[in-house]
Design a protein around this motif. Sequence first.
Motif, PDB file in Angstrom:
ATOM      1  N   MET A 145       0.842  -1.204   0.000  1.00  0.00           N
ATOM      2  CA  MET A 145       0.000   0.000   0.000  1.00  0.00           C
ATOM      3  C   MET A 145       0.876   1.254   0.000  1.00  0.00           C
ATOM      4  O   MET A 145       0.570   2.232  -0.681  1.00  0.00           O
ATOM      5  CB  MET A 145      -0.955   0.003   1.200  1.00  0.00           C
ATOM      6  CG  MET A 145      -2.047  -1.041   1.097  1.00  0.00           C
ATOM      7  SD  MET A 145      -3.046  -0.943  -0.403  1.00  0.00           S
ATOM      8  CE  MET A 145      -4.078   0.453  -0.024  1.00  0.00           C
ATOM      9  N   LYS A 146       1.975   1.229   0.749  1.00  0.00           N
ATOM     10  CA  LYS A 146       2.892   2.371   0.768  1.00  0.00           C
ATOM     11  C   LYS A 146       3.540   2.575  -0.592  1.00  0.00           C
ATOM     12  O   LYS A 146       3.817   3.698  -0.997  1.00  0.00           O
ATOM     13  CB  LYS A 146       3.984   2.168   1.828  1.00  0.00           C
ATOM     14  CG  LYS A 146       3.516   2.368   3.233  1.00  0.00           C
ATOM     15  CD  LYS A 146       4.638   2.125   4.222  1.00  0.00           C
ATOM     16  CE  LYS A 146       4.112   2.168   5.643  1.00  0.00           C
ATOM     17  NZ  LYS A 146       5.150   1.765   6.602  1.00  0.00           N
ATOM     18  N   ALA A 147       3.797   1.460  -1.298  1.00  0.00           N
ATOM     19  CA  ALA A 147       4.437   1.538  -2.612  1.00  0.00           C
ATOM     20  C   ALA A 147       3.417   1.772  -3.731  1.00  0.00           C
ATOM     21  O   ALA A 147       3.783   1.778  -4.895  1.00  0.00           O
ATOM     22  CB  ALA A 147       5.215   0.261  -2.885  1.00  0.00           C
ATOM     23  N   ASP A 148       2.147   1.956  -3.344  1.00  0.00           N
ATOM     24  CA  ASP A 148       1.069   2.199  -4.308  1.00  0.00           C
ATOM     25  C   ASP A 148       0.906   1.026  -5.271  1.00  0.00           C
ATOM     26  O   ASP A 148       0.689   1.218  -6.466  1.00  0.00           O
ATOM     27  CB  ASP A 148       1.306   3.512  -5.056  1.00  0.00           C
ATOM     28  CG  ASP A 148       0.001   4.096  -5.579  1.00  0.00           C
ATOM     29  OD1 ASP A 148      -1.058   3.783  -5.006  1.00  0.00           O
ATOM     30  OD2 ASP A 148       0.048   4.859  -6.571  1.00  0.00           O
ATOM     31  N   ARG A 149       1.013  -0.184  -4.749  1.00  0.00           N
ATOM     32  CA  ARG A 149       0.817  -1.407  -5.542  1.00  0.00           C
ATOM     33  C   ARG A 149      -0.443  -2.105  -5.048  1.00  0.00           C
ATOM     34  O   ARG A 149      -0.390  -3.137  -4.384  1.00  0.00           O
ATOM     35  CB  ARG A 149       2.023  -2.339  -5.411  1.00  0.00           C
ATOM     36  CG  ARG A 149       3.312  -1.860  -6.006  1.00  0.00           C
ATOM     37  CD  ARG A 149       3.251  -1.732  -7.530  1.00  0.00           C
ATOM     38  NE  ARG A 149       2.753  -2.908  -8.217  1.00  0.00           N
ATOM     39  CZ  ARG A 149       3.498  -3.862  -8.738  1.00  0.00           C
ATOM     40  NH1 ARG A 149       4.803  -3.791  -8.648  1.00  0.00           N
ATOM     41  NH2 ARG A 149       2.942  -4.892  -9.353  1.00  0.00           N
ATOM     42  N   GLU A 150      -1.579  -1.539  -5.381  1.00  0.00           N
ATOM     43  CA  GLU A 150      -2.843  -2.080  -4.895  1.00  0.00           C
ATOM     44  C   GLU A 150      -3.139  -3.471  -5.450  1.00  0.00           C
ATOM     45  O   GLU A 150      -3.831  -4.254  -4.810  1.00  0.00           O
ATOM     46  CB  GLU A 150      -3.979  -1.117  -5.210  1.00  0.00           C
ATOM     47  CG  GLU A 150      -3.889   0.144  -4.392  1.00  0.00           C
ATOM     48  CD  GLU A 150      -5.034   1.107  -4.638  1.00  0.00           C
ATOM     49  OE1 GLU A 150      -6.103   0.654  -5.085  1.00  0.00           O
ATOM     50  OE2 GLU A 150      -4.841   2.297  -4.377  1.00  0.00           O
TER      51      GLU A 150
ATOM     52  N   GLU B 103      -2.494 -10.040  -1.124  1.00  0.00           N
ATOM     53  CA  GLU B 103      -2.144 -10.252   0.284  1.00  0.00           C
ATOM     54  C   GLU B 103      -3.386 -10.234   1.169  1.00  0.00           C
ATOM     55  O   GLU B 103      -3.507 -11.035   2.102  1.00  0.00           O
ATOM     56  CB  GLU B 103      -1.136  -9.209   0.762  1.00  0.00           C
ATOM     57  CG  GLU B 103       0.215  -9.293   0.101  1.00  0.00           C
ATOM     58  CD  GLU B 103       0.973 -10.564   0.380  1.00  0.00           C
ATOM     59  OE1 GLU B 103       0.822 -11.149   1.475  1.00  0.00           O
ATOM     60  OE2 GLU B 103       1.731 -10.993  -0.504  1.00  0.00           O
ATOM     61  N   ALA B 104      -4.315  -9.318   0.883  1.00  0.00           N
ATOM     62  CA  ALA B 104      -5.542  -9.221   1.684  1.00  0.00           C
ATOM     63  C   ALA B 104      -6.377 -10.487   1.533  1.00  0.00           C
ATOM     64  O   ALA B 104      -6.937 -10.994   2.518  1.00  0.00           O
ATOM     65  CB  ALA B 104      -6.336  -7.993   1.262  1.00  0.00           C
ATOM     66  N   ALA B 105      -6.468 -11.019   0.315  1.00  0.00           N
ATOM     67  CA  ALA B 105      -7.238 -12.247   0.092  1.00  0.00           C
ATOM     68  C   ALA B 105      -6.599 -13.428   0.819  1.00  0.00           C
ATOM     69  O   ALA B 105      -7.300 -14.257   1.419  1.00  0.00           O
ATOM     70  CB  ALA B 105      -7.329 -12.534  -1.403  1.00  0.00           C
ATOM     71  N   GLU B 106      -5.280 -13.492   0.797  1.00  0.00           N
ATOM     72  CA  GLU B 106      -4.582 -14.568   1.496  1.00  0.00           C
ATOM     73  C   GLU B 106      -4.747 -14.427   3.008  1.00  0.00           C
ATOM     74  O   GLU B 106      -4.889 -15.418   3.721  1.00  0.00           O
ATOM     75  CB  GLU B 106      -3.105 -14.577   1.117  1.00  0.00           C
ATOM     76  CG  GLU B 106      -2.862 -15.007  -0.315  1.00  0.00           C
ATOM     77  CD  GLU B 106      -1.402 -14.987  -0.715  1.00  0.00           C
ATOM     78  OE1 GLU B 106      -0.551 -14.518   0.077  1.00  0.00           O
ATOM     79  OE2 GLU B 106      -1.114 -15.444  -1.832  1.00  0.00           O
ATOM     80  N   LEU B 107      -4.748 -13.202   3.481  1.00  0.00           N
ATOM     81  CA  LEU B 107      -4.920 -12.930   4.905  1.00  0.00           C
ATOM     82  C   LEU B 107      -6.274 -13.434   5.395  1.00  0.00           C
ATOM     83  O   LEU B 107      -6.375 -14.039   6.464  1.00  0.00           O
ATOM     84  CB  LEU B 107      -4.767 -11.431   5.156  1.00  0.00           C
ATOM     85  CG  LEU B 107      -4.748 -10.934   6.575  1.00  0.00           C
ATOM     86  CD1 LEU B 107      -3.620 -11.583   7.350  1.00  0.00           C
ATOM     87  CD2 LEU B 107      -4.589  -9.437   6.601  1.00  0.00           C
ATOM     88  N   VAL B 108      -7.312 -13.195   4.608  1.00  0.00           N
ATOM     89  CA  VAL B 108      -8.653 -13.655   4.968  1.00  0.00           C
ATOM     90  C   VAL B 108      -8.677 -15.175   5.111  1.00  0.00           C
ATOM     91  O   VAL B 108      -9.277 -15.709   6.055  1.00  0.00           O
ATOM     92  CB  VAL B 108      -9.684 -13.184   3.915  1.00  0.00           C
ATOM     93  CG1 VAL B 108     -11.019 -13.880   4.090  1.00  0.00           C
ATOM     94  CG2 VAL B 108      -9.857 -11.677   3.987  1.00  0.00           C
TER      95      VAL B 108
END
Length: 148
Positions: A69-74, A80-85
């Motif tokens: 997110m900091k590197a603006d790579r949404e 990563e968010a999907a894997e986190l879930v």
Amino acid sequence: MSLFKQIDKDYIEAYKAKSTVKVAVLRHLKTAIKNRLVDEKAESLADEVVLDLIAKQVKQRKDSYDQYMKADREDLAKIEAAELVELEVYLPKQLSDDELNAAVDKAIADLGASSMADMGKVMQAVLSAHQGQVDGKKASGLVKSKLS
């Protein structure tokens, strides 16, 4: 059923269902578990050890998400968010803010902590009493604010 057997079962189901994200996440998790088995030269692992491995994987995903997110790579952050879930399914329910506050207060009272020098002891007490249920960063911030 042990947590490792549950993960193995879920992996097979996800593979058959062609759920690529879940298969990838569980494959990484199974690899981490098998590596630990080899390191400890053991036949099986206790659920607490498996939970610790899952918590480390969750922390990795959260850190990666923040970096992307900091590197603006949404695009990568979404992965990563999907894997986190998928990983968080295997963790116990997280403590609410009020429960965390009470746990920190109890640890401080039990240990008689009064300064920042006692922070490590308090953190260890909170994290061991509520294994897998506490976000370390959140707990650390709370302990710092209460001891300083």
